[in-house]
Structure formats: structure tokens, C-alpha cells
Design an enzyme around this catalytic site. Structure first.
Site, PDB file in Angstrom:
ATOM      1  N   GLU A   1      -2.884   8.095  -3.946  1.00 50.09           N
ATOM      2  CA  GLU A   1      -3.072   7.289  -5.146  1.00 50.09           C
ATOM      3  C   GLU A   1      -4.319   7.760  -5.869  1.00 50.09           C
ATOM      4  O   GLU A   1      -5.403   7.693  -5.284  1.00 50.09           O
ATOM      5  CB  GLU A   1      -3.207   5.817  -4.738  1.00 50.09           C
ATOM      6  CG  GLU A   1      -3.162   4.857  -5.897  1.00 50.09           C
ATOM      7  CD  GLU A   1      -3.082   3.415  -5.409  1.00 50.09           C
ATOM      8  OE1 GLU A   1      -2.040   3.013  -4.864  1.00 50.09           O
ATOM      9  OE2 GLU A   1      -4.103   2.717  -5.553  1.00 50.09           O
TER      10      GLU A   1
ATOM     11  N   ARG B   1       0.870  -1.177   0.000  1.00 51.23           N
ATOM     12  CA  ARG B   1       0.000   0.000   0.000  1.00 51.23           C
ATOM     13  C   ARG B   1       0.902   1.220   0.000  1.00 51.23           C
ATOM     14  O   ARG B   1       1.968   1.219   0.650  1.00 51.23           O
ATOM     15  CB  ARG B   1      -0.873   0.033   1.258  1.00 51.23           C
ATOM     16  CG  ARG B   1      -2.085  -0.894   1.219  1.00 51.23           C
ATOM     17  CD  ARG B   1      -3.148  -0.413   0.227  1.00 51.23           C
ATOM     18  NE  ARG B   1      -4.328  -1.236   0.247  1.00 51.23           N
ATOM     19  CZ  ARG B   1      -4.537  -2.296  -0.546  1.00 51.23           C
ATOM     20  NH1 ARG B   1      -3.611  -2.664  -1.430  1.00 51.23           N
ATOM     21  NH2 ARG B   1      -5.668  -2.970  -0.487  1.00 51.23           N
TER      22      ARG B   1
ATOM     23  N   HIS C   1      -1.809   0.413  -9.663  1.00 50.34           N
ATOM     24  CA  HIS C   1      -2.420  -0.574  -8.765  1.00 50.34           C
ATOM     25  C   HIS C   1      -2.956  -1.781  -9.562  1.00 50.34           C
ATOM     26  O   HIS C   1      -4.160  -2.059  -9.573  1.00 50.34           O
ATOM     27  CB  HIS C   1      -3.548   0.079  -7.944  1.00 50.34           C
ATOM     28  CG  HIS C   1      -3.821  -0.623  -6.652  1.00 50.34           C
ATOM     29  ND1 HIS C   1      -4.011   0.019  -5.465  1.00 50.34           N
ATOM     30  CD2 HIS C   1      -3.938  -1.938  -6.362  1.00 50.34           C
ATOM     31  CE1 HIS C   1      -4.245  -0.851  -4.504  1.00 50.34           C
ATOM     32  NE2 HIS C   1      -4.207  -2.066  -5.028  1.00 50.34           N
TER      33      HIS C   1
HETATM   34  C1  8YV Z   1      -7.320  -4.924  -5.756  1.00 47.98           C
HETATM   35  C2  8YV Z   1      -5.746  -4.985  -3.700  1.00 47.98           C
HETATM   36  O1  8YV Z   1      -6.928  -4.333  -6.933  1.00 47.98           O
HETATM   37  O2  8YV Z   1      -6.557  -7.012  -2.845  1.00 47.98           O
HETATM   38  C3  8YV Z   1      -6.088  -5.913  -2.599  1.00 47.98           C
HETATM   39  O3  8YV Z   1      -5.869  -5.543  -1.437  1.00 47.98           O
HETATM   40  O4  8YV Z   1      -5.213  -3.954  -3.478  1.00 47.98           O
HETATM   41  C4  8YV Z   1      -6.054  -5.360  -5.107  1.00 47.98           C
HETATM   42  O5  8YV Z   1      -6.046  -6.730  -5.282  1.00 47.98           O
HETATM   43  C5  8YV Z   1      -8.265  -4.069  -5.040  1.00 47.98           C
HETATM   44  O6  8YV Z   1      -8.634  -4.506  -3.784  1.00 47.98           O
HETATM   45  C6  8YV Z   1      -9.511  -3.758  -5.861  1.00 47.98           C
HETATM   46  O7  8YV Z   1      -9.758  -2.449  -5.724  1.00 47.98           O
END
Ligand code: 8YV
Length: 312
Positions: free
Chosen positions: A259, A230, A278
Site C-alpha cells: 500500500e 488490511r 485507505h
Molecule cells: C486509519 C485504520 O486510517 O484504524 C485503523 O486501523 O486503518 C484507519 O482507521 C489509520 O489507522 C490511520 O493511519
């Protein structure tokens, strides 16, 4: 009989909509103010902030289902206090995210994106063996910060590149040490020894700002930082300074803080900074599995049944 009312934070991908069709009544987040009292499901798609205040405004809420594994944007304690289960999608995205970490590592070490820009640009008119030398990947040292499900997959991939693998984790992982050639190191030791530092920790109060000025100062000048965790795990200002002053060799990140970065952010002008929007889990196959699991979590919660995958 009326369908359960579910609020989502943005237009959903067609495969998710297909799975939800005929099962729920979907309402988009901005329309939330009307009819809040009858919302039974919250489906979080693009990491919207779900805080205690929002949860308090949804008296009939039965479930929060997150599309993704990371739930740092959701106040889990507030949901638990109200007895609302929260579902997420772990495991099924480990491979895709670890692949992405390796893609960024390879791209940064071998200057792939910079090379692509150059190869397409007007100044590439002669091949020159002296230009764009990168850093070796095979037989280099990898430092994995967070040897969880995704970090372990990164380690498995690094074995194929003959890398020496160090890891740092809250708890030592003897069961992984038994099957993979990984060595536990303190964070300071890992930072000082690694050629490639990959961040695969969840964002928590403990990991926020984990990599800041002091940590960059401990890295080798030839080190490359890869972040698939993150954005806020890394202090953006310190990263900018480290890259601008060439304190480290490069950084390749799939996540940023904020972001996205403001379009005029100095990082976006640096050749030794590679960034993707992302995309960690963004493959057709993984996203389909995430859609299925997140919808299964949502539907189970709406029916008052145990979620197939409950995080809180
Ligand atoms: C996804 C992510 O793109 O799973 C996570 O924590 O950051 C990613 O796999 C996201 O959650 C979808 O917005």
C-alpha cells in the site's frame, strides 16, 4: 520545565497538532537518531513499523499511542516486555468504516466508479439501456468475514438492503445472532454462497493471506470481494489473477498489499477493480474523535496514568 519528547512518523493533521500544542515537544521520525535516549512518547500516525529493535533504542519510552484501531504494525509483545502501554482508537471508527464497506460494495455491484469514468469520458454521447449492467445488491447474500465491531456494523447496514447475512468468525457470536439476522457459516460455506464477501478481520498471523488462490476458486463467478481490513489479508497475486480471468465478478478494496500498489500494477488497469486510498475512517467527525482519543492515550501514558484505551 521541559516538555516530554514525542516522536511522530509524519506531519500530523492540524487538529492533532492543536491538541498537542504546548503539551509535548514533537520530533519527526527521520530525526529520530538524534536524542533517541530522551524520547518518552511514540505517536504512530501512518502505520510505521514499530519493532523490538526500535523499542530497544528508546530507553525512556513510556507510551506508544496509535492513531487508529489496527496495531499490526506494532510489536505488542516487545512493548509489553518493556512494560510500555500501547493505546489505540477502537469503536469510534466502527460506523465510518462500515459505511465505507457499504460504499465499496454498492460501488462495485453497481459499477459506480466505472460509470463515473464513462459518464465523464469522450465516448459517452448516447444513452444506451444495454450498457453497464451491474449485479443486484438488495436480496443478495452477504458474507462477513470477521464479525467484530466493524463487521457487526456492516451487518446492521445490510439488513436495510434485505440481504441474507452469513458470517464467519473465529468464535461464533450468539449475542449478535440474538439481535441481528446473521447466520454462522464455515469459511468454505460463506465463500461458496456469498454474492458479496466483506473482510473485516484484523491482520494477524492467522489472517495473513486468508484469501488466496484456493479461496477465490471457491467463490461464485458473480461474487464481489470487499476489503476494508488490511491489504495482506488478501494475496494480491491471486486477486489479480481472479479478476483478470474473471473468476470473480469484481473487487473493491480500501487497502492493498503493498500500500499503495506500484503505479504500474495490473490491478490498476482493471475495470472490475475499485480502489480507495485507505479511507475507512476518513470522515471529519471520526478523525476528530480518533485525534482526541489518541492524544488522551498519549498524554495519560506520558503522565504514567492508565490509558483511556489500552490495547496492550
Ligand atoms: C486509519 C485504520 O486510517 O484504524 C485503523 O486501523 O486503518 C484507519 O482507521 C489509520 O489507522 C490511520 O493511519
Amino acid at each position: 520545565m521541559s516538555l516530554p519528547r514525542v516522536v511522530v512518523d509524519g506531519p500530523l493533521a492540524p487538529n492533532i497538532l492543536r491538541l498537542l500544542e504546548g503539551q509535548v515537544e514533537i520530533h519527526l521520525w527521520p530525526a529520530l537518531d538524534a536524542g533517541l535516549e530522551h524520547v518518552q512518547g511514540l505517536y504512530t500516525y501512518g502505520h510505521p513499523r514499530v519493532d523490538a529493535e526500535l523499542i530497544a533504542r528508546l530507553p525512556e519510552l513510556r507510551v506508544i499511542s496509535n492513531f487508529g484501531v489496527g496495531v499490526d504494525h506494532i510489536d505488542l509483545a516487545a512493548a509489553t516486555r518493556r512494560g510500555i502501554p500501547v493505546g489505540n482508537t477502537p469503536d469510534i471508527l466502527n460506523g465510518a468504516t462500515a459505511d465505507m464497506a457499504m460504499a465499496l460494495l454498492l460501488a462495485a455491484g453497481r459499477r459506480l466508479v466505472e460509470g463515473d469514468r464513462y459518464a465523464r469520458g469522450p465516448t459517452f454521447v448516447h444513452y444506451d439501456p444495454g450498457y453497464m449492467l451491474g449485479r443486484e445488491i438488495h436480496h443478495s447474500t452477504l458474507g462477513i468475514v470477521g464479525l467484530g465491531r466493524i463487521g457487526t456494523e456492516v451487518a446492521r447496514r445490510a439488513v436495510g438492503f434485505d440481504m441474507t447475512i452469513l458470517y464467519h468468525n473465529r468464535h461464533r457470536r450468539p449475542e449478535i445472532e440474538a439481535v441481528l439476522p446473521v447466520r454462522y457459516a464455515s469459511l468454505a460455506e460463506l465463500l461458496a454462497e456469498a454474492d458479496y464477501i466483506v473482510l473485516t478481520v484484523p491482520l494477524t498471523p492467522e489472517t495473513r493471506g486468508l484469501i488466496g488462490r484456493a479461496e477465490f476458486a471457491q467463490m461464485k463467478p458473480t461474487a464481489t470481494l470487499i476489503n476494508v481490513a488490511r491489504g495482506p489479508v488478501v494475496d494480491t497475486e491471486a486477486l489479480t489473477e481472479a479478476l483478470l480471468r474473471r473468476r470473480i465478478y469484481a473487487a473493491a478494496v480500501d487497502v492493498t498489499d503493498p500500500e499503495p500498489l506500484p503505479r504500474d500494477h495490473p490491478l490498476l488497469r482493471l475495470e472490475n477493480f475499485t480502489v480507495t486510498p485507505h479511507l475507512g475512517s476518513a470522515t471529519e467527525q471520526t478523525r476528530q474523535r480518533m485525534a482526541e482519543l489518541s492524544v488522551a492515550n498519549l498524554m495519560a501514558g506520558l503522565r504514567g496514568e492508565p490509558l483511556p484505551c489500552r490495547v496492550a
